[in-house]
Scaffold this motif. Structure first.
Motif, mmCIF file in Angstrom:
data_model
loop_
_atom_site.group_PDB
_atom_site.id
_atom_site.type_symbol
_atom_site.label_atom_id
_atom_site.label_comp_id
_atom_site.label_asym_id
_atom_site.label_seq_id
_atom_site.Cartn_x
_atom_site.Cartn_y
_atom_site.Cartn_z
ATOM 1 N N MET A 1 0.986 -1.161 0.081
ATOM 2 C CA MET A 1 -0.196 0.045 0.032
ATOM 3 C C MET A 1 1.025 1.282 0.013
ATOM 4 S SD MET A 1 -2.867 1.078 2.665
ATOM 5 C CE MET A 1 -1.742 1.533 4.006
ATOM 6 N N ILE A 2 0.576 2.138 -1.072
ATOM 7 C CA ILE A 2 1.543 3.406 -0.856
ATOM 8 C C ILE A 2 0.974 4.292 -0.030
ATOM 9 C CG2 ILE A 2 2.063 5.281 -2.376
ATOM 10 C CD1 ILE A 2 1.509 3.779 -4.769
ATOM 11 N N ASN A 3 1.941 4.673 1.102
ATOM 12 C CA ASN A 3 1.546 5.600 2.063
ATOM 13 C C ASN A 3 2.810 6.654 1.923
ATOM 14 O OD1 ASN A 3 0.547 7.098 3.923
ATOM 15 N ND2 ASN A 3 -0.243 5.540 5.346
ATOM 16 N N LYS A 4 2.570 7.780 1.766
ATOM 17 C CA LYS A 4 4.069 8.659 1.677
ATOM 18 C C LYS A 4 4.000 9.570 3.023
ATOM 19 C CE LYS A 4 4.289 8.724 -3.270
ATOM 20 N NZ LYS A 4 4.029 9.613 -4.697
ATOM 21 N N ALA A 5 3.073 9.373 3.770
ATOM 22 C CA ALA A 5 2.931 10.111 5.200
ATOM 23 C C ALA A 5 4.306 9.726 6.055
ATOM 24 C CB ALA A 5 1.595 10.014 5.885
ATOM 25 N N ILE A 6 4.933 10.760 6.382
ATOM 26 C CA ILE A 6 5.930 10.527 7.546
ATOM 27 C C ILE A 6 5.819 11.484 8.824
ATOM 28 C CG2 ILE A 6 8.570 10.886 7.831
ATOM 29 C CD1 ILE A 6 7.817 9.141 5.239
ATOM 30 N N ALA A 7 6.117 10.589 9.740
ATOM 31 C CA ALA A 7 5.565 10.898 11.234
ATOM 32 C C ALA A 7 6.366 12.389 11.416
ATOM 33 C CB ALA A 7 6.241 10.050 12.211
ATOM 34 N N SER A 8 7.509 12.721 11.246
ATOM 35 C CA SER A 8 7.919 14.080 11.528
ATOM 36 C C SER A 8 8.618 14.747 10.396
ATOM 37 C CB SER A 8 8.729 13.849 12.837
ATOM 38 O OG SER A 8 9.967 13.252 12.518
ATOM 39 N N ALA A 9 8.950 15.909 10.540
ATOM 40 C CA ALA A 9 9.525 16.848 9.300
ATOM 41 C C ALA A 9 11.235 16.359 9.496
ATOM 42 C CB ALA A 9 9.656 18.023 9.687
ATOM 43 N N VAL A 10 11.633 16.119 10.724
ATOM 44 C CA VAL A 10 13.064 15.539 10.840
ATOM 45 C C VAL A 10 13.352 14.241 9.988
ATOM 46 C CG1 VAL A 10 14.843 15.268 12.453
ATOM 47 C CG2 VAL A 10 13.648 16.889 12.952
ATOM 48 N N GLU A 11 12.233 13.227 10.468
ATOM 49 C CA GLU A 11 12.509 11.962 9.844
ATOM 50 C C GLU A 11 12.544 12.195 8.106
ATOM 51 O OE1 GLU A 11 9.951 7.768 9.684
ATOM 52 O OE2 GLU A 11 9.528 9.153 11.090
ATOM 53 N N ALA A 12 11.299 13.150 7.803
ATOM 54 C CA ALA A 12 11.350 13.181 6.329
ATOM 55 C C ALA A 12 12.235 13.775 5.699
ATOM 56 C CB ALA A 12 9.983 13.972 6.079
ATOM 57 N N LEU A 13 13.395 14.463 6.396
ATOM 58 C CA LEU A 13 14.423 15.142 5.584
ATOM 59 C C LEU A 13 15.772 14.482 6.344
ATOM 60 C CD1 LEU A 13 13.343 18.628 6.493
ATOM 61 C CD2 LEU A 13 13.077 17.424 4.353
ATOM 62 N N ALA A 14 15.534 13.450 6.991
ATOM 63 C CA ALA A 14 16.668 12.419 7.539
ATOM 64 C C ALA A 14 17.921 12.513 6.365
ATOM 65 C CB ALA A 14 16.412 11.311 7.885
ATOM 66 N N ASP A 15 17.466 12.347 5.101
ATOM 67 C CA ASP A 15 18.717 11.925 4.004
ATOM 68 C C ASP A 15 19.198 13.374 3.345
ATOM 69 O OD1 ASP A 15 16.361 12.016 2.921
ATOM 70 O OD2 ASP A 15 16.560 10.292 1.682
ATOM 71 N N VAL A 16 18.981 14.498 3.863
ATOM 72 C CA VAL A 16 19.284 15.748 3.111
ATOM 73 C C VAL A 16 20.712 15.800 3.329
ATOM 74 C CG1 VAL A 16 19.081 18.004 2.939
ATOM 75 C CG2 VAL A 16 17.015 17.007 3.208
ATOM 76 N N LYS A 17 21.775 16.144 2.408
ATOM 77 C CA LYS A 17 23.015 15.900 2.376
ATOM 78 C C LYS A 17 23.646 17.436 2.374
ATOM 79 C CE LYS A 17 23.880 11.700 -0.250
ATOM 80 N NZ LYS A 17 22.575 11.131 -0.321
ATOM 81 N N ASP A 18 24.704 17.556 3.194
ATOM 82 C CA ASP A 18 25.340 18.907 3.056
ATOM 83 C C ASP A 18 25.632 19.289 1.631
ATOM 84 O OD1 ASP A 18 25.564 18.568 5.766
ATOM 85 O OD2 ASP A 18 27.872 18.114 5.989
ATOM 86 N N GLY A 19 25.670 20.680 1.423
ATOM 87 C CA GLY A 19 25.963 21.079 0.069
ATOM 88 C C GLY A 19 24.668 20.970 -0.884
ATOM 89 N N ALA A 20 23.290 20.535 -0.419
ATOM 90 C CA ALA A 20 22.482 20.289 -1.285
ATOM 91 C C ALA A 20 21.836 21.623 -1.740
ATOM 92 C CB ALA A 20 21.242 19.455 -0.325
ATOM 93 N N THR A 21 21.012 21.681 -2.930
ATOM 94 C CA THR A 21 20.294 22.727 -3.337
ATOM 95 C C THR A 21 18.753 22.467 -2.835
ATOM 96 O OG1 THR A 21 21.818 23.131 -5.130
ATOM 97 C CG2 THR A 21 19.460 23.987 -5.485
#
Length: 228
Positions: free
Chosen positions: A1-21
């Motif tokens: 089942m597709i469910n794109k809801a994430i519990a928190s903003a921190v969890e949703a952004l966990a893989d944002v890398k340094d230097g990202a645009t």
């Protein structure tokens, strides 16, 4: 089942890398994903390039992120909406690329549409055209602008279903729909998550194919005036 809801903003952004645009939606504070910016602050990514309409307002959100030294460059149309920008820029601690508002929107749209660039009269014959290709078309001068693609888009929407189909409310749409298409990863802060099928197809402004993650943020989310 597709469910794109994430519990928190921190969890949703966990893989944002340094230097990202990072493409950040909103016009002033309308449609601005404040909770996601707070999540990015907590997540810790640095050396960021921020693409937005303006540099934020007051001391919360983007101004706070800049004050913490986490932003290397800002690409926007109206940078002086936040005092912290002027302070950092004057001190040589922040890079700036000014892009006229319509050109900014079209550069992001071009990235989402897979267009290699476009010619526009905006900025032709001014300092904004320095170093760019120019061409005369039908007797008028045009300047070539390249697409502006993000690694991550942070946007705000009014409503989503679990697949990530989005609706916006009034002027809250502004830059958000085009930014959703212009990044490799799109995270949407939404005020309501409804059951699949509750959003009529003709009400969907951003189709789920452009949205990777959604975070429910109630309308009552606090936007404190944070003191440095």
């Amino acid at each position: 089942m597709i469910n794109k809801a994430i519990a928190s903003a921190v969890e949703a952004l966990a893989d944002v890398k340094d230097g990202a645009t990072i493409l950040v939606g909103g016009f002033g504070q309308v449609g601005h994903p404040m909770a996601l910016i707070d999540g990015l602050i907590e997540q810790g990514a640095k050396d960021l390039v921020i693409v937005c309409n303006n540099a934020g307002v007051g001391r919360s959100g983007l101004p706070r992120l800049m004050h913490m030294g986490r932003v290397r460059k800002i690409i926007c149309s109206y940078p002086r909406t936040a005092a912290v920008f002027s302070e950092l820029y004057a001190a040589g601690k922040l890079e700036l690329e000014i892009v006229p508002q319509g050109t900014l929107a079209e550069r992001i749209r071009a990235a989402g549409a897979g267009i290699g660039g476009f010619f526009t009269r905006t900025g032709a014959g001014t300092l904004l055209a320095a170093g760019k290709e120019t061409r005369e078309i039908d007797g008028l001068s045009y300047v070539f602008e390249k697409p502006l693609k993000g690694d991550v888009a942070l946007i705000e929407a009014w409503q989503a279903d679990r697949w990530g189909n989005l609706t916006y409310r009034g002027s809250g749409a502004n830059f958000n729909p085009i930014m959703a298409t212009g990044a490799s990863l799109t995270v949407a802060q939404v005020q309501n998550i409804v059951e699949l099928g509750e959003i009529a197809p003709d009400r969907v402004s951003t189709p789920s194919i452009f949205v990777n993650r959604i975070v429910a943020v109630p309308y009552t989310y606090p936007y404190p005036a944070i003191e440095y």
